[in-house]
Scaffold this active site. Structure first.
Site, PDB file in Angstrom:
ATOM      1  N   SER A 140       0.829  -1.194   0.000  1.00 16.79           N
ATOM      2  CA  SER A 140       0.000   0.000   0.000  1.00 16.79           C
ATOM      3  C   SER A 140       0.873   1.257   0.000  1.00 16.79           C
ATOM      4  O   SER A 140       1.660   1.457  -0.919  1.00 16.79           O
ATOM      5  CB  SER A 140      -0.968  -0.047   1.182  1.00 16.79           C
ATOM      6  OG  SER A 140      -2.017   0.880   1.037  1.00 16.79           O
ATOM      7  N   ASP A 264      -9.883  -3.191  -5.993  1.00 16.96           N
ATOM      8  CA  ASP A 264      -9.366  -2.612  -4.749  1.00 16.96           C
ATOM      9  C   ASP A 264     -10.253  -1.438  -4.320  1.00 16.96           C
ATOM     10  O   ASP A 264     -10.376  -0.448  -5.053  1.00 16.96           O
ATOM     11  CB  ASP A 264      -7.926  -2.134  -4.977  1.00 16.96           C
ATOM     12  CG  ASP A 264      -7.214  -1.763  -3.678  1.00 16.96           C
ATOM     13  OD1 ASP A 264      -7.832  -1.087  -2.832  1.00 16.96           O
ATOM     14  OD2 ASP A 264      -6.041  -2.136  -3.524  1.00 16.96           O
ATOM     15  N   HIS A 292      -8.065  -5.037  -1.180  1.00 17.26           N
ATOM     16  CA  HIS A 292      -6.848  -4.320  -0.795  1.00 17.26           C
ATOM     17  C   HIS A 292      -6.023  -5.197   0.126  1.00 17.26           C
ATOM     18  O   HIS A 292      -6.414  -5.473   1.262  1.00 17.26           O
ATOM     19  CB  HIS A 292      -7.213  -3.009  -0.101  1.00 17.26           C
ATOM     20  CG  HIS A 292      -6.027  -2.135   0.166  1.00 17.26           C
ATOM     21  ND1 HIS A 292      -5.374  -1.450  -0.833  1.00 17.26           N
ATOM     22  CD2 HIS A 292      -5.371  -1.838   1.314  1.00 17.26           C
ATOM     23  CE1 HIS A 292      -4.368  -0.770  -0.321  1.00 17.26           C
ATOM     24  NE2 HIS A 292      -4.342  -0.992   0.984  1.00 17.26           N
TER      25      HIS A 292
END
Length: 326
Positions: A140, A264, A292
């Site tokens: 991320s 996502d 995610h």
């Protein structure tokens, strides 16, 4: 080239929110770790977490960079460290400033384009372990940071890198997480960010920079009022423009695997690059589902985490031949 991922979502977890939330709720892997405090050139520190028991001195090193407000206890970190350790490799997590449970000495923190601390850590590990191959995995925010690092430091100590669920267009992602059900993730993350900001301020009672976080209702507002001015940006838009990883992909020469799910809930298709801008060094794998940092497979009572198979398999093909699976 953009390749279709081999990941196949099971029938019970095709919803991106289920993939994202249940991956955290159902994950049971645990890896014992030992901490190390590394002093930085500016007088501050970062805390490392080394998987234990320590392996022999020839095993490859894999440095992990967590996501926004993550830490060594984050489910994806624990699972990956356990998977890497089981392969006979030595994982170590670098906590971004303020994420290890103790406020840092300086008021500055971390952000999606801050590469000075990771560069210092990687260079330190290279000097400490000159004969060992080394790779990095960024999740991320940590993945976007890793893209920035690889583009800025074309000559680096890494044999390979992996980027997972990275918000490569920061402005688009800040707006996306402020809509629909994704606002639940924003509320959670923003709560942690505000808490940590207040803890940092408590350590610096005389700081002139003291914006009130009480009225901040979105990640974009937090970046506008705190992240940007604290780290030398003109505002959130300037920060997003200068630190988004997507425009930097073409500059990467280190072998890099980028993994992304089209569903996502933190992002839109704007983070997916055009195939013709990807350099030969990048292997980009896109899946239809996965959420995610989810990518769960198997049965709901015994889920498997595809990243913990795919990433070590890919890294294993990029160690020097004499060191592979050492």
């Amino acid at each position: 080239m953009i390749r279709s991922s081999q990941f196949q979502s099971p029938w019970w977890a095709r919803n991106p929110h289920l993939q994202t939330i249940l991956a955290r709720a159902l994950h049971r892997s645990r890896q014992h770790c030992q901490g190390e405090r590394l002093e930085l050139p500016d007088g501050d520190f970062v805390d490392l977490a080394w998987a234990t028991p320590e392996l022999d001195g020839s095993s490859p090193l894999v440095v992990l960079f967590h996501g926004l407000e993550g830490c060594v206890q984050s489910h994806y970190v624990q699972g990956m460290m356990a998977a890497l350790h089981a392969r006979g490799w030595q994982p170590v997590l670098m906590h971004f400033r303020g994420c290890s449970g103790e406020p840092n000495r300086l008021l500055r923190a971390y952000h999606s384009g801050e590469t000075e601390d990771p560069a210092f850590v990687l260079d330190t590990l290279r000097r400490r372990f000159p004969g060992r191959p080394m790779a990095a995995i960024g999740y991320s925010l940590g993945g976007n940071m890793l893209i920035n690092y690889l583009a800025r430091h074309r000559r680096n100590p890494l044999s390979a890198a992996v980027v997972v669920s990275a918000p490569l267009q920061l402005a688009v992602c800040a707006d996306r997480i402020d809509r629909g059900l994704s606002r639940l993730y924003q509320r959670y993350l923003l709560g942690r960010m505000k808490h940590n900001w207040r803890r940092r301020l408590a350590r610096h009672p005389d700081a002139a920079f003291r914006p009130d976080v009480g009225a901040i209702a979105s990640l974009r507002e937090f970046d506008e009022r705190i992240t940007a001015p604290l780290h030398g940006f003109a505002g959130a838009d300037d920060y997003y423009h200068r630190c988004s990883g997507l425009p930097r992909l073409a500059d990467i020469v280190t072998p890099t695997l980028v993994l992304h799910a089209a569903d996502d809930p933190f992002m839109t298709e704007a983070v997916i690059p055009e195939a013709d801008v990807l350099p030969p060094a990048i292997t980009y794998e896109l899946s239809r589902h996965g959420g995610h940092v989810g990518f769960m497979q198997g049965a709901p009572w015994r889920p498997r985490y595809w990243l913990e198979q795919r990433i070590p398999d890919w890294l294993g093909g990029h160690w020097p031949p004499t060191q592979e699976n050492a």
